[in-house]
Every structure is written in structure tokens, then in C-alpha cells.
Motif scaffolding. Sequence first.
Motif, PDB file in Angstrom:
ATOM      1  N   ASP A 390       0.810  -1.224   0.000  1.00 22.61           N
ATOM      2  CA  ASP A 390       0.000   0.000   0.000  1.00 22.61           C
ATOM      3  C   ASP A 390       0.843   1.273   0.000  1.00 22.61           C
ATOM      4  O   ASP A 390       0.503   2.264   0.659  1.00 22.61           O
ATOM      5  CB  ASP A 390      -0.939  -0.006   1.208  1.00 22.61           C
ATOM      6  CG  ASP A 390      -1.982  -1.110   1.109  1.00 22.61           C
ATOM      7  OD1 ASP A 390      -2.418  -1.396  -0.021  1.00 22.61           O
ATOM      8  OD2 ASP A 390      -2.347  -1.684   2.152  1.00 22.61           O
ATOM      9  N   LYS A 392       2.134   4.832  -1.311  1.00 22.81           N
ATOM     10  CA  LYS A 392       1.376   5.918  -1.924  1.00 22.81           C
ATOM     11  C   LYS A 392       2.336   6.957  -2.491  1.00 22.81           C
ATOM     12  O   LYS A 392       3.207   7.453  -1.776  1.00 22.81           O
ATOM     13  CB  LYS A 392       0.453   6.591  -0.899  1.00 22.81           C
ATOM     14  CG  LYS A 392      -0.580   5.657  -0.276  1.00 22.81           C
ATOM     15  CD  LYS A 392      -1.584   5.163  -1.304  1.00 22.81           C
ATOM     16  CE  LYS A 392      -2.641   4.281  -0.635  1.00 22.81           C
ATOM     17  NZ  LYS A 392      -3.562   3.691  -1.642  1.00 22.81           N
ATOM     18  N   ARG A 406      -3.227   0.198  -5.719  1.00 25.05           N
ATOM     19  CA  ARG A 406      -1.788  -0.037  -5.838  1.00 25.05           C
ATOM     20  C   ARG A 406      -1.259   0.298  -7.227  1.00 25.05           C
ATOM     21  O   ARG A 406      -0.045   0.336  -7.433  1.00 25.05           O
ATOM     22  CB  ARG A 406      -1.464  -1.493  -5.508  1.00 25.05           C
ATOM     23  CG  ARG A 406      -1.773  -1.882  -4.079  1.00 25.05           C
ATOM     24  CD  ARG A 406      -1.337  -3.324  -3.792  1.00 25.05           C
ATOM     25  NE  ARG A 406      -1.608  -3.687  -2.406  1.00 25.05           N
ATOM     26  CZ  ARG A 406      -1.277  -4.856  -1.860  1.00 25.05           C
ATOM     27  NH1 ARG A 406      -0.643  -5.769  -2.592  1.00 25.05           N
ATOM     28  NH2 ARG A 406      -1.550  -5.106  -0.596  1.00 25.05           N
TER      29      ARG A 406
END
Length: 454
Positions: A390, A392, A406
Motif C-alpha cells: 500500500d 502511496k 496499488r
Amino acid sequence: MRLRLAGAALGVAAAVASVLAVQPAGAADTPGFHVSAGRLLDANNRDFVARGINHAHAWYPTTTPKALKDIKATGANTVRVVLATGDRWTRNSAAEVADIVSQCKTDRLVCILEAHDTTGYGEQSGAVSLDRAADYWIGVKSALQGQEKYVILNLGNEPFGNVGYAAWTADTKSAVQRLRAAGFQHTLLADAPNWGQDWAFTMRDNAAAVFDADPQHNTVFSIHMYGVFDTAAEVTSYLDHFVQAKLPIMVGEFGNMHSDGDPDENAIMAESQRLGIGYLGWSWSGNGGGVEYLDLTTGFDPAQLTPWGQRLVNGADGIRATSHEASIFGDGVPPTPTPSPTTPGTPTGTCSVGYRISDWGTGFNGDVTIRNTGTAAVNGWALDFSFPADQKVNSAWNARASQSGRAVHVVQEDWTRTIPAGGSVSFGFNASSVPGTNGIPAAFVLNGAACSIG
């Protein structure tokens, strides 16, 4: 930096890419450059990385109009201009400052203006405080209002020597707050003490407190890298500290030699490029007192680049290879259409992708190189990959990035649009990290075609 010019101490300080930027609180009220998540953004919310040169206007004012044009011709996107407050050297008036800003805009250069009379305060005879520098900026405010899109204000050059530098934090906070109270909305640039080199780590360890003291949270920090930074490890450690803390930093001055040691200019330039940090070489011309080797040109002649000038302008990670004009100078020009998965650019024959990360636990930088191993140029590209967990994306340079779950979708900027046959383009990004899962994506797809990894 300390050097001598006409018998006086002299010393003087990122384009990059679009950014997946979230404006900080208050940024909507900031009409020009502003800081978000440790990055310097321009008025279009585009990531900006200075690639520029210092020019000693205060001592060579008649050279400035031509010097700015010649500096622009190197590919630089920024010029740092030496000004005098009138305390040590002849004061540069508001009218003169306005003229310099106008020239910078004409030449499509971001203008960093610095007050030089503070150099070495506490140690250098005649040097003045940051409070006096704040007086100067307030005194020339009429030339700076409305120029926040084009001008960054460098509070004071190297505001402490090696005496009394513990006062840097309080004095810098005070200068920032005085300018904010006077109505300045510009990005402010704060030089380090210890003649700009911060060997005692005063700026490094107190930068967060200074940043938080700025009600606009719009202060960038400037390190001058000379003899203190003579190894790659020292360069990397110092710059990484700011990046990891999400505090904006640039190398406001550096050279390839210096009387206090031999700076590692190769590491300074390479690390600045890797991290997406601005740098400005000292200086265009006019150095004296035994440090003439810091001239980038001989006699202000752009046709006579010195060895240092050749290195900075034309060398690896140099200005020509890494500088991109600020997006603010393209206002009103429609953007070039970019490909997407459903509207690809030139179909890709074969490709490979190199993916390298620098991870510090809570965040990481990714360096991505796309290689065209086919026989035809790729004109317009989109790269797709998925993070293993996950992570970012926060920002990107030399490309534009978006994310859904993702899945990451990256498209070129105008200056990275073409990948020649046998050639490559590179981009970088900053992202949050997920410990233990921050590996290389399993697959990369360029314009709908799978690429090898390596």
C-alpha cells in the motif's frame, strides 16, 4: 562562502517535473512559490527544482543584463542575484531591484534575491544581522509585491560565521516573522550558519522549528557546500536528513575547489539530481583574492567557460542535462496532449525498466529508467506498474504520476516525451513506505507492451 573581492569578504544560492501535489493549508492564499510535503512548488502547483548560477550583481551591476541572458543560455532555470543592503556595500535600491526582477522575467529565469551584507555575522568585521536584512527587504518591498510567482527571497547570505552561530535559530525565526508581518508572501530561503556550511548542524537540527515558526510554512533551507562537504557520504547524509524529514532544502552555493578543502562536486550534483533538490553553482564571474578558480566564465564571457564552468554546465548531472524551465513561464500555453492506456503514443517495440529505491522506513524515493531497446524512437509514453503493497505516491519529477489503489500510472513531460532508439529517459518519485514490502514491482507496461526488468 568566504572569498575576497576588491578587498571585501564575498560569498554567496531546482525543472523538474510535474508533481502529484496536495496543497498545504494556506497554500491557496499563497500567490506564488510554496512548499508542500517538503517540496517546492510553483504557482501552477508544479514541482520546481532549481538548476542555476550565482551572479555578483552588487559588485558588477553593469554586467547584469548580459549576464542573465548568458546564464539562461546555459540552460539554467534560476539565477541567484547578490544584492547589498547598504551596510557593507553600496545599497541596491528598490528601482534597481525592480529592474533585476524584470530582466529575470524577460529571460525566463526564476530570480532568487539575496542580501549579502550579513555574510559571516559575528565573525566578519562589518557584517550585519538578519534583522538588518529584514529592514532592507521591507525597504524595497515595492519592487517585490506581486512578484511571488517569479521571486524567492534569500533572507541573508551566510548569516553567521563560526562565532555566535547558536543564535541562528532565533534570528532566522525573527526575520521570517518580521517579513510575514510586513505582508510578504514570497517563498523565503534561509541560509545556514558557519559561513553557510552548517558544520555544527545548527540549521539541520533546528530547521523544523524555523519552518513551523513561519505562519505560511513557506521557508526553504539553503546549504552551501564547500570544503566541509568533501566526501560523498557527507553530502548524502546531510541532504537525506532534510528529505526524510520532509523539509525543503537546496544547495545554494557550491564549487569544485575551495581554500577550506576540496568539495565533492560530483556527489553534490548526483545527489541533488537523485533527490530532486535544487543547486546553484558559485559564481558566473568576478571572483578575486585567490579564488578565481570559482569563476564559471573568464571575464563574464560565455564563450570562455572555465573548467569549473564546463563541469557545472555540460558535465554529468549538470545544468544542460537536468534543468527544466519553470512552468510559470508557460502560463496560457495549452499543455501538450499525453498518451494514456487507451490512447497510446508510438507503439513500443521492446523496452526494459530499471527501478531503484532509497528507503528510510516511513518513505522512499524511486528512480526509474525506461530504456528503448527497439529500433524506432518512442514518441509519447505511459508507464504502468503496481506497488507490492500500500505504498502511496506523493510527488514525481520528470514525469506526471497518478495512482488508483496499488496501480500507478506515469506519463511523460514534454521534455521526456521522446525515447530514442537505443536511448533512455529517467524520472523519479517520492512515496510513503510500507516496511518489509517495498520491493520492485512485478511488471512494467509501456504503452501497452510489457518491458523486461533490469
